[in-house]
Design a protein around this motif. Sequence first.
Motif, mmCIF file in Angstrom:
data_model
loop_
_atom_site.group_PDB
_atom_site.id
_atom_site.type_symbol
_atom_site.label_atom_id
_atom_site.label_comp_id
_atom_site.label_asym_id
_atom_site.label_seq_id
_atom_site.Cartn_x
_atom_site.Cartn_y
_atom_site.Cartn_z
ATOM 1 N N VAL A 48 0.864 -1.185 0.000
ATOM 2 C CA VAL A 48 0.000 0.000 0.000
ATOM 3 C C VAL A 48 0.896 1.228 0.000
ATOM 4 O O VAL A 48 1.816 1.343 0.820
ATOM 5 C CB VAL A 48 -0.947 0.026 1.219
ATOM 6 N N PHE A 49 0.599 2.154 -0.930
ATOM 7 C CA PHE A 49 1.343 3.412 -1.048
ATOM 8 C C PHE A 49 0.402 4.544 -0.610
ATOM 9 O O PHE A 49 -0.659 4.750 -1.218
ATOM 10 C CB PHE A 49 1.819 3.623 -2.487
ATOM 11 N N ILE A 50 0.804 5.258 0.424
ATOM 12 C CA ILE A 50 0.001 6.364 0.962
ATOM 13 C C ILE A 50 0.709 7.665 0.600
ATOM 14 O O ILE A 50 1.843 7.908 1.048
ATOM 15 C CB ILE A 50 -0.159 6.247 2.487
ATOM 16 N N ILE A 51 0.041 8.511 -0.185
ATOM 17 C CA ILE A 51 0.676 9.731 -0.675
ATOM 18 C C ILE A 51 -0.132 10.950 -0.268
ATOM 19 O O ILE A 51 -1.360 10.998 -0.422
ATOM 20 C CB ILE A 51 0.874 9.680 -2.213
ATOM 21 N N ASP A 52 0.571 11.937 0.252
ATOM 22 C CA ASP A 52 -0.010 13.219 0.666
ATOM 23 C C ASP A 52 -0.313 14.056 -0.585
ATOM 24 O O ASP A 52 0.571 14.273 -1.418
ATOM 25 C CB ASP A 52 0.991 13.934 1.576
ATOM 26 N N ARG A 53 -1.570 14.517 -0.713
ATOM 27 C CA ARG A 53 -1.940 15.324 -1.871
ATOM 28 C C ARG A 53 -2.372 16.737 -1.454
ATOM 29 O O ARG A 53 -3.177 17.390 -2.126
ATOM 30 C CB ARG A 53 -3.088 14.653 -2.644
ATOM 31 N N SER A 54 -1.860 17.212 -0.334
ATOM 32 C CA SER A 54 -2.178 18.576 0.103
ATOM 33 C C SER A 54 -1.486 19.579 -0.828
ATOM 34 O O SER A 54 -0.680 19.224 -1.684
ATOM 35 C CB SER A 54 -1.738 18.793 1.552
ATOM 36 N N ARG A 55 -1.818 20.860 -0.668
ATOM 37 C CA ARG A 55 -1.348 21.913 -1.572
ATOM 38 C C ARG A 55 0.174 21.951 -1.676
ATOM 39 O O ARG A 55 0.738 22.144 -2.765
ATOM 40 C CB ARG A 55 -1.884 23.257 -1.092
ATOM 41 N N SER A 56 0.866 21.722 -0.552
ATOM 42 C CA SER A 56 2.326 21.827 -0.557
ATOM 43 C C SER A 56 2.998 20.729 -1.359
ATOM 44 O O SER A 56 4.184 20.831 -1.694
ATOM 45 C CB SER A 56 2.847 21.789 0.886
ATOM 46 N N MET A 57 2.274 19.670 -1.689
ATOM 47 C CA MET A 57 2.858 18.551 -2.448
ATOM 48 C C MET A 57 2.654 18.717 -3.952
ATOM 49 O O MET A 57 3.197 17.928 -4.740
ATOM 50 C CB MET A 57 2.220 17.237 -1.991
ATOM 51 N N GLY A 58 1.880 19.721 -4.393
ATOM 52 C CA GLY A 58 1.577 19.910 -5.808
ATOM 53 C C GLY A 58 2.611 20.749 -6.526
ATOM 54 O O GLY A 58 3.696 21.055 -6.015
ATOM 55 N N SER A 59 2.252 21.160 -7.753
ATOM 56 C CA SER A 59 3.174 21.929 -8.601
ATOM 57 C C SER A 59 3.475 23.300 -8.028
ATOM 58 O O SER A 59 4.529 23.881 -8.314
ATOM 59 C CB SER A 59 2.574 22.069 -10.001
ATOM 60 N N GLN A 60 2.571 23.847 -7.216
ATOM 61 C CA GLN A 60 2.816 25.136 -6.587
ATOM 62 C C GLN A 60 3.600 25.001 -5.285
ATOM 63 O O GLN A 60 3.874 26.002 -4.630
ATOM 64 C CB GLN A 60 1.488 25.841 -6.325
ATOM 65 N N GLY A 61 3.926 23.762 -4.924
ATOM 66 C CA GLY A 61 4.713 23.524 -3.720
ATOM 67 C C GLY A 61 6.013 22.820 -4.075
ATOM 68 O O GLY A 61 6.860 23.367 -4.783
ATOM 69 N N LEU A 62 6.144 21.568 -3.594
ATOM 70 C CA LEU A 62 7.368 20.808 -3.804
ATOM 71 C C LEU A 62 7.385 20.029 -5.113
ATOM 72 O O LEU A 62 8.434 19.533 -5.520
ATOM 73 C CB LEU A 62 7.578 19.836 -2.634
ATOM 74 N N GLY A 63 6.230 19.882 -5.761
ATOM 75 C CA GLY A 63 6.162 19.146 -7.021
ATOM 76 C C GLY A 63 6.348 17.642 -6.873
ATOM 77 O O GLY A 63 6.814 16.973 -7.808
ATOM 78 N N VAL A 64 5.955 17.091 -5.724
ATOM 79 C CA VAL A 64 6.168 15.669 -5.463
ATOM 80 C C VAL A 64 5.198 14.815 -6.262
ATOM 81 O O VAL A 64 5.562 13.718 -6.730
ATOM 82 C CB VAL A 64 6.041 15.369 -3.958
ATOM 83 N N LEU A 65 3.945 15.270 -6.443
ATOM 84 C CA LEU A 65 2.942 14.444 -7.123
ATOM 85 C C LEU A 65 3.381 14.101 -8.546
ATOM 86 O O LEU A 65 3.218 12.965 -9.005
ATOM 87 C CB LEU A 65 1.596 15.164 -7.152
ATOM 88 N N ALA A 66 3.960 15.047 -9.265
ATOM 89 C CA ALA A 66 4.402 14.777 -10.635
ATOM 90 C C ALA A 66 5.530 13.750 -10.647
ATOM 91 O O ALA A 66 5.560 12.841 -11.508
ATOM 92 C CB ALA A 66 4.852 16.075 -11.297
#
Length: 348
Positions: free
Chosen positions: A187-205
């Motif tokens: 199971v992979f649990i990933i944080d999708r809050s604002r800081s994890m998006g392209s306007q933050g750290l860019g982790v989701l991409a």
Amino acid sequence: MSAQPNSALPETAAQPENFERFRQRRSASLLMSLLLHGCLLGLAVLLFSIFRSPTPDEPLRRGSIVLTSIDENQQEDFLTEEDIEETLDETAVAAAAAAAAAETAPAIDMPVVESLPGPPPIEPTPNATEMVNESHTDAATHQFELSEAELAEIAREQRRLKSRQPKGDPMSINVFDGTNMTGRRFVFIIDRSRSMGSQGLGVLARAQTELSSAIQQLKPNHEFQIVAYHSRTVTISKRQLLPATDSNKALVKPFLQNLAAFGATEHNYGINAGLAFRPDAIVLLTDGGYPGLTASQLKLIRRVAGNAEFHCIQFGLGTQQESSNFMMRLASECNGTFRYIDVRDWDE
């Protein structure tokens, strides 16, 4: 001439009689007036004596109560204070004697009442201490048998649970070039809050490529699931572990591409959603934003995780500033690992 004297006689005779009646009426009126004024005067004196207030210089009048008794010869006798005290003492002695007699009175045998129709009486609550100290019979003396239908239902349930177990050997997979985990259910649990998006750290991409690559290593007999969270959670397809077939593996990239990064972070909510799948290995991907996990929340997570591996990857901008956080404690206490990744290294 002879008629005149005869006519005058009646008037002369009537005058004394009329005067007498007038005098009697006058006397009666005078008497009535005297009686009326006397009554009014007496009433005035009585009211004055009742309602008048004593003057400050006038001494108050005191009264007293006199108690008497009548003996057998109907003679009245006045009671003194000594007589009253003796009577009270006799009454107290009699009351004390009655109370002592009541304490020593013999028990009364009550008649046996036959059982009446209706529900049985409520049994008293058993004493736990007495129950523990009671001798127990051997369990082998109690026989309990299941029916054939119940035995068949238990066998079916056991087969169903066994069929859901992943078959084949466990395997180790690699995530973000360094985190290895072993198991059959992942199971992979990933944080999708604002800081994890392209306007933050860019982790989701970056996670689209990393997680797709890790899941591609699984065999069809293995299972996986991705839980994305902020204040709510979302999973791939159904809320259950998916067999690692080619069709299910192909769902990973579209799922991550469609995730929008927004909202606040609720780590406890996302982690417990991942634990509900009873995996062998868990990977938590987050920047560790506020709020963290409390000691009681960590204790509950450790209990639910059981023997599962719990690997935590924290993302940040620059070198790690914290010497200890909830992810480090969670990884060390749940057979896992902790890594910190500076996202600036991805640009090199």
